[in-house]
Design a protein around this motif. Structure first.
Motif, PDB file in Angstrom:
ATOM      1  N   LEU A 293       0.806  -1.224   0.000  1.00  0.00           N
ATOM      2  CA  LEU A 293       0.000   0.000   0.000  1.00  0.00           C
ATOM      3  C   LEU A 293       0.838   1.272   0.000  1.00  0.00           C
ATOM      4  CD1 LEU A 293      -2.857  -1.069   2.438  1.00  0.00           C
ATOM      5  CD2 LEU A 293      -2.862  -1.089  -0.066  1.00  0.00           C
ATOM      6  N   LYS A 294       2.147   1.128   0.034  1.00  0.00           N
ATOM      7  CA  LYS A 294       3.018   2.301  -0.076  1.00  0.00           C
ATOM      8  C   LYS A 294       2.955   2.900  -1.483  1.00  0.00           C
ATOM      9  CE  LYS A 294       6.443   0.814   3.405  1.00  0.00           C
ATOM     10  NZ  LYS A 294       6.288   1.957   4.326  1.00  0.00           N
ATOM     11  N   ASP A 295       2.581   2.097  -2.452  1.00  0.00           N
ATOM     12  CA  ASP A 295       2.504   2.526  -3.849  1.00  0.00           C
ATOM     13  C   ASP A 295       1.180   3.256  -4.081  1.00  0.00           C
ATOM     14  OD1 ASP A 295       2.357   2.798  -6.603  1.00  0.00           O
ATOM     15  OD2 ASP A 295       3.050   0.767  -7.029  1.00  0.00           O
ATOM     16  N   LYS A 296       1.262   4.551  -4.406  1.00  0.00           N
ATOM     17  CA  LYS A 296       0.041   5.336  -4.615  1.00  0.00           C
ATOM     18  C   LYS A 296      -0.792   4.779  -5.756  1.00  0.00           C
ATOM     19  CE  LYS A 296      -0.065   9.644  -6.287  1.00  0.00           C
ATOM     20  NZ  LYS A 296       0.024  11.127  -6.354  1.00  0.00           N
ATOM     21  N   ALA A 297      -0.148   4.171  -6.765  1.00  0.00           N
ATOM     22  CA  ALA A 297      -0.896   3.599  -7.887  1.00  0.00           C
ATOM     23  C   ALA A 297      -1.801   2.466  -7.412  1.00  0.00           C
ATOM     24  CB  ALA A 297       0.074   3.091  -8.956  1.00  0.00           C
ATOM     25  N   VAL A 298      -1.361   1.716  -6.404  1.00  0.00           N
ATOM     26  CA  VAL A 298      -2.174   0.634  -5.842  1.00  0.00           C
ATOM     27  C   VAL A 298      -3.358   1.224  -5.087  1.00  0.00           C
ATOM     28  CG1 VAL A 298      -2.212  -1.305  -4.228  1.00  0.00           C
ATOM     29  CG2 VAL A 298      -0.237  -0.969  -5.743  1.00  0.00           C
ATOM     30  N   ARG A 299      -3.084   2.261  -4.322  1.00  0.00           N
ATOM     31  CA  ARG A 299      -4.169   2.895  -3.563  1.00  0.00           C
ATOM     32  C   ARG A 299      -5.204   3.516  -4.512  1.00  0.00           C
ATOM     33  NH1 ARG A 299       0.362   5.039  -0.860  1.00  0.00           N
ATOM     34  NH2 ARG A 299      -0.214   7.219  -1.302  1.00  0.00           N
ATOM     35  N   LYS A 300      -4.732   4.094  -5.602  1.00  0.00           N
ATOM     36  CA  LYS A 300      -5.679   4.670  -6.565  1.00  0.00           C
ATOM     37  C   LYS A 300      -6.511   3.571  -7.211  1.00  0.00           C
ATOM     38  CE  LYS A 300      -6.108   7.655 -10.603  1.00  0.00           C
ATOM     39  NZ  LYS A 300      -5.406   8.497 -11.612  1.00  0.00           N
ATOM     40  N   ALA A 301      -5.870   2.443  -7.520  1.00  0.00           N
ATOM     41  CA  ALA A 301      -6.622   1.330  -8.112  1.00  0.00           C
ATOM     42  C   ALA A 301      -7.719   0.859  -7.170  1.00  0.00           C
ATOM     43  CB  ALA A 301      -5.666   0.180  -8.449  1.00  0.00           C
ATOM     44  N   ILE A 302      -7.387   0.769  -5.891  1.00  0.00           N
ATOM     45  CA  ILE A 302      -8.396   0.370  -4.911  1.00  0.00           C
ATOM     46  C   ILE A 302      -9.527   1.395  -4.862  1.00  0.00           C
ATOM     47  CG2 ILE A 302      -8.803   0.063  -2.426  1.00  0.00           C
ATOM     48  CD1 ILE A 302      -6.019  -1.252  -2.277  1.00  0.00           C
ATOM     49  N   SER A 303      -9.157   2.668  -4.887  1.00  0.00           N
ATOM     50  CA  SER A 303     -10.192   3.708  -4.824  1.00  0.00           C
ATOM     51  C   SER A 303     -11.100   3.656  -6.050  1.00  0.00           C
ATOM     52  CB  SER A 303      -9.555   5.094  -4.700  1.00  0.00           C
ATOM     53  OG  SER A 303      -8.949   5.499  -5.911  1.00  0.00           O
ATOM     54  N   GLN A 304     -10.567   3.225  -7.199  1.00  0.00           N
ATOM     55  CA  GLN A 304     -11.390   3.137  -8.411  1.00  0.00           C
ATOM     56  C   GLN A 304     -12.280   1.899  -8.419  1.00  0.00           C
ATOM     57  OE1 GLN A 304      -8.158   4.180 -11.551  1.00  0.00           O
ATOM     58  NE2 GLN A 304     -10.044   5.187 -12.228  1.00  0.00           N
ATOM     59  N   ALA A 305     -12.037   1.003  -7.474  1.00  0.00           N
ATOM     60  CA  ALA A 305     -12.857  -0.207  -7.385  1.00  0.00           C
ATOM     61  C   ALA A 305     -13.967  -0.078  -6.337  1.00  0.00           C
ATOM     62  CB  ALA A 305     -11.971  -1.409  -7.049  1.00  0.00           C
ATOM     63  N   VAL A 306     -13.911   0.977  -5.514  1.00  0.00           N
ATOM     64  CA  VAL A 306     -14.919   1.170  -4.463  1.00  0.00           C
ATOM     65  C   VAL A 306     -15.825   2.328  -4.878  1.00  0.00           C
ATOM     66  CG1 VAL A 306     -15.329   1.693  -2.033  1.00  0.00           C
ATOM     67  CG2 VAL A 306     -13.328   0.328  -2.690  1.00  0.00           C
ATOM     68  N   PRO A 343     -12.762   8.170 -10.972  1.00  0.00           N
ATOM     69  CA  PRO A 343     -13.867   7.462 -11.639  1.00  0.00           C
ATOM     70  C   PRO A 343     -13.860   5.973 -11.315  1.00  0.00           C
ATOM     71  CG  PRO A 343     -12.149   8.101 -13.209  1.00  0.00           C
ATOM     72  CD  PRO A 343     -11.837   8.805 -11.934  1.00  0.00           C
ATOM     73  N   TYR A 344     -15.053   5.469 -11.020  1.00  0.00           N
ATOM     74  CA  TYR A 344     -15.200   4.024 -10.782  1.00  0.00           C
ATOM     75  C   TYR A 344     -14.913   3.314 -12.097  1.00  0.00           C
ATOM     76  CZ  TYR A 344     -17.495  -0.449  -9.868  1.00  0.00           C
ATOM     77  OH  TYR A 344     -17.761  -1.792  -9.724  1.00  0.00           O
ATOM     78  N   ASP A 345     -13.831   2.548 -12.136  1.00  0.00           N
ATOM     79  CA  ASP A 345     -13.407   1.938 -13.399  1.00  0.00           C
ATOM     80  C   ASP A 345     -12.596   0.688 -13.084  1.00  0.00           C
ATOM     81  OD1 ASP A 345     -12.138   1.283 -15.865  1.00  0.00           O
ATOM     82  OD2 ASP A 345     -12.386   3.358 -16.551  1.00  0.00           O
ATOM     83  N   LEU A 346     -13.246  -0.473 -13.155  1.00  0.00           N
ATOM     84  CA  LEU A 346     -12.566  -1.728 -12.824  1.00  0.00           C
ATOM     85  C   LEU A 346     -11.481  -2.063 -13.836  1.00  0.00           C
ATOM     86  CD1 LEU A 346     -15.582  -3.940 -11.670  1.00  0.00           C
ATOM     87  CD2 LEU A 346     -13.953  -2.665 -10.262  1.00  0.00           C
ATOM     88  N   ALA A 347     -11.691  -1.704 -15.092  1.00  0.00           N
ATOM     89  CA  ALA A 347     -10.685  -1.995 -16.111  1.00  0.00           C
ATOM     90  C   ALA A 347      -9.399  -1.224 -15.830  1.00  0.00           C
ATOM     91  CB  ALA A 347     -11.226  -1.649 -17.497  1.00  0.00           C
ATOM     92  N   GLN A 348      -9.541   0.058 -15.512  1.00  0.00           N
ATOM     93  CA  GLN A 348      -8.363   0.858 -15.174  1.00  0.00           C
ATOM     94  C   GLN A 348      -7.685   0.342 -13.909  1.00  0.00           C
ATOM     95  OE1 GLN A 348      -8.766   5.088 -14.948  1.00  0.00           O
ATOM     96  NE2 GLN A 348      -9.522   5.314 -17.055  1.00  0.00           N
ATOM     97  N   ALA A 349      -8.481  -0.036 -12.910  1.00  0.00           N
ATOM     98  CA  ALA A 349      -7.929  -0.534 -11.645  1.00  0.00           C
ATOM     99  C   ALA A 349      -7.146  -1.815 -11.882  1.00  0.00           C
ATOM    100  CB  ALA A 349      -9.051  -0.766 -10.644  1.00  0.00           C
ATOM    101  N   ASN A 350      -7.709  -2.742 -12.646  1.00  0.00           N
ATOM    102  CA  ASN A 350      -7.016  -3.997 -12.931  1.00  0.00           C
ATOM    103  C   ASN A 350      -5.731  -3.748 -13.723  1.00  0.00           C
ATOM    104  OD1 ASN A 350      -8.393  -6.443 -11.893  1.00  0.00           O
ATOM    105  ND2 ASN A 350     -10.157  -5.616 -13.001  1.00  0.00           N
ATOM    106  N   ALA A 351      -5.790  -2.842 -14.688  1.00  0.00           N
ATOM    107  CA  ALA A 351      -4.608  -2.538 -15.492  1.00  0.00           C
ATOM    108  C   ALA A 351      -3.510  -1.922 -14.640  1.00  0.00           C
ATOM    109  CB  ALA A 351      -4.985  -1.600 -16.639  1.00  0.00           C
ATOM    110  N   ALA A 352      -3.894  -1.060 -13.710  1.00  0.00           N
ATOM    111  CA  ALA A 352      -2.907  -0.420 -12.836  1.00  0.00           C
ATOM    112  C   ALA A 352      -2.224  -1.437 -11.941  1.00  0.00           C
ATOM    113  CB  ALA A 352      -3.577   0.663 -11.998  1.00  0.00           C
ATOM    114  N   LEU A 353      -2.974  -2.397 -11.428  1.00  0.00           N
ATOM    115  CA  LEU A 353      -2.385  -3.424 -10.575  1.00  0.00           C
ATOM    116  C   LEU A 353      -1.473  -4.338 -11.387  1.00  0.00           C
ATOM    117  CD1 LEU A 353      -5.455  -4.294  -8.329  1.00  0.00           C
ATOM    118  CD2 LEU A 353      -3.467  -2.917  -7.721  1.00  0.00           C
ATOM    119  N   ASP A 354      -1.851  -4.648 -12.621  1.00  0.00           N
ATOM    120  CA  ASP A 354      -0.970  -5.425 -13.500  1.00  0.00           C
ATOM    121  C   ASP A 354       0.345  -4.676 -13.724  1.00  0.00           C
ATOM    122  OD1 ASP A 354      -2.763  -7.521 -13.791  1.00  0.00           O
ATOM    123  OD2 ASP A 354      -3.618  -6.731 -15.663  1.00  0.00           O
ATOM    124  N   ALA A 355       0.218  -3.369 -14.006  1.00  0.00           N
ATOM    125  CA  ALA A 355       1.397  -2.547 -14.274  1.00  0.00           C
ATOM    126  C   ALA A 355       2.312  -2.448 -13.058  1.00  0.00           C
ATOM    127  CB  ALA A 355       0.976  -1.153 -14.724  1.00  0.00           C
TER     128      ALA A 355
END
Length: 529
Positions: A293-306, A343-355
């Motif tokens: 959770l230190k990675d802001k990209a991970v936190r943003k992905a989570i926020s886009q999934a909630v 924006p609520y966006d599961l596709a973006q969230a999944n892509a960010a976690l992959d990246a």
């Protein structure tokens, strides 16, 4: 307008909602009835009673009936006399002078004096979760005579005069607390106060009994003879107690699914006021000590999934007021309405976690998180978050605890990765919001503080500048910049104001005549035949 002029004196007010107007007019036209027993449901059961070392909701509601503050507040949060009858602020904002009410006695018969005020303020500065910041600039309290207390500061504190209620800054008896371990004092659970009600007993898991103070300084108040605070195990039981007439009043106690039904019952009023002194606010907090959770990209992905708007509809039945900003919409003075959810966006969230290199395993899971929740949160919110994160391959394991254990797990053991918290904005951002994001408020074992272990030098600068700024326009701009900074950093996902549902029998009058709502002292409350 200068700080001095704004803080000198204020008119009284009454906090009312449209739903209560008719009942309030009726009560105003008839003299309050004397006598009777109020049965009041409080949930969850607090670990103690006095809100001295905790800001827990149960303490903040029950405590002020016994242990009072210097002031009370109207619906606009203007101060009104209580233990202090008059006050003034020096031109430079560094000295607050209070004239204290004479003839007031503690429930054990000892006189209330300025020594009690000085001891209480300095104690709150050390042991109260918000008091550490509220009174951070206090250098001392002078007591030139028994009925004068002068608080001296090193820097201005434009919020201080609003922080002196019984629920926020209780005045405690020096003769009982001095020289003791404040945190473990037996008087935290068996209080001796100056208030309208005298503590009689606390039967754990069952009830608290308070009785009318016959020597209360504001006679003929209080009007009711007894208050029985009931603790019932679940929402269905609490709803049944209300409906059967076994209870008269309950706050945040029934399932939201029952609110519509109670609204149609002729003997009850459903009050949805978000009391301005409390200013409900909830959030999901990231533990920034958790490596992933230190990675802001991970936190943003989570926020886009909630999807918080969906949470409001599904969990809160649409009764909440969502806010992506750290200062919620109820605070019209400082809230930044221009801040929106990612924006609520599961596709973006999944892509960010992959990246981020967090690929799904054979079972579809990327990683696991420990998900805690404050019992003041609806447990269904934890289920909602768990299901939301599952859609992006995160296994959030819900860990459910009673209130005392939750506080220890979250703030002492730090045994969580994400937690659903109920940290209200309170009456001023310096008091209610700063504690959550100020790096200097991270302290192991301090409840309701900086649970994220968030540290941002610019955020610290903005918060510290706002805490001493007496020019309202400049102070607002500092808080706007602060909200934007933490939104960009994502140490939390702000949910906003959860529903505040008070169910009250129509025989109960004047239960919340001040801006403190149920955190007032109930001195005006009466039971009409």
């Amino acid at each position: 307008m200068s700080l001095r002029n704004r803080l000198r004196g204020y008119a009284a007010g009454t906090l009312l909602t449209a739903a209560l107007t008719a009942g309030s007019i009726a009560s105003a036209s008839a003299a309050p009835a004397q006598g009777g027993t109020l049965t009041w449901i409080v949930a969850p059961e607090p670990a103690s009673i006095v809100p001295l070392t905790t800001t827990a909701g149960g303490n903040a509601e029950i405590g002020p009936k016994v242990v009072e503050g210097l002031l009370t507040y109207d619906k606009d949060l203007n101060p009104k006399p209580l233990l202090a009858t008059a006050w003034s602020v020096s031109q430079d904002g560094l000295q607050y002078r209070f004239t204290l009410r004479q003839g007031v006695k503690w429930h054990d018969g000892k006189p209330f004096t300025s020594a009690d005020v000085a001891f209480s303020i300095l104690t709150l500065k050390q042991v109260h979760p918000r008091g550490r910041s509220t009174f951070a600039n206090v250098t001392g309290v002078k007591t030139p005579d028994p009925y004068t207390a002068i608080i001296e500061l090193s820097k201005p504190a434009p919020f201080l005069l609003t922080a002196l209620s019984g629920s926020e800054s209780p005045i405690i008896p020096k003769h009982l607390y001095e020289g003791t371990d404040i945190a473990s004092s037996p008087y935290n659970s068996a209080p001796v106060g100056t208030g309208p009600f005298v503590f009689k007993s606390f039967v754990r898991g069952n009830y608290i009994l308070l009785e009318r103070n016959p020597n209360y300084w504001d006679k003929p108040k209080p009007y009711v003879d007894k208050i029985v605070v009931r603790f019932l195990p679940d929402g269905a039981a609490r709803a049944a107690a209300l409906e059967s007439g076994a209870a008269d009043l309950a706050d945040q106690a029934i399932p939201l699914a029952d609110v519509k039904r109670f609204s149609a019952l002729p003997n009850f009023t459903v009050d949805t006021t978000n009391w301005p002194y409390v200013s409900n606010h909830q959030q999901l907090i990231f533990n920034l000590d958790t490596p992933v959770l230190k990675d802001k990209a991970v936190r943003k992905a989570i926020s886009q999934a909630v999807d918080v708007n969906a949470l409001n509809k599904v969990v809160w039945y649409g009764y909440g007021q969502v806010s992506a900003a750290a200062i919620g919409a109820a605070n019209t003075k400082y809230h930044d309405a221009g801040i929106h959810y990612f924006p609520y966006d599961l596709a973006q969230a999944n892509a960010a976690l992959d990246a981020a290199g967090l690929k799904r395993g054979a079972d579809g899971t990327r990683f696991k998180l420990r998900l805690l929740f404050n019992p003041f949160q609806d447990p269904r919110a934890a289920d909602f978050v768990r299901q939301s994160l599952a859609r992006i391959g995160i296994d959030a394991e819900i860990q459910s605890y009673d209130f005392a254990t939750y506080v220890k797990k979250a703030y002492t053991d730090r045994a969580f990765d994400i937690t659903l918290e109920a940290l209200s904005n309170a009456f001023d951002p310096t008091v209610g919001v700063q504690r959550v994001f100020w790096s200097k408020n991270f302290k192991i074992g301090l409840p309701f503080s900086n649970a994220a272990h968030y540290s941002n030098l610019e955020v610290d600068r903005l918060l510290e500048a706002a805490s001493v700024e007496t020019d309202e326009a400049k102070r607002k701009q500092l808080f706007i910049q602060f909200q934007q900074a933490v939104h960009d950093d994502i140490p939390s996902i702000e949910f906003g104001a959860n529903p505040n549902i008070t169910i009250v029998s129509k025989k109960v009058r004047d239960y919340a005549p001040t801006g403190e709502g149920l955190r007032g002292n109930f001195a005006d409350l009466s039971l009409q035949p």
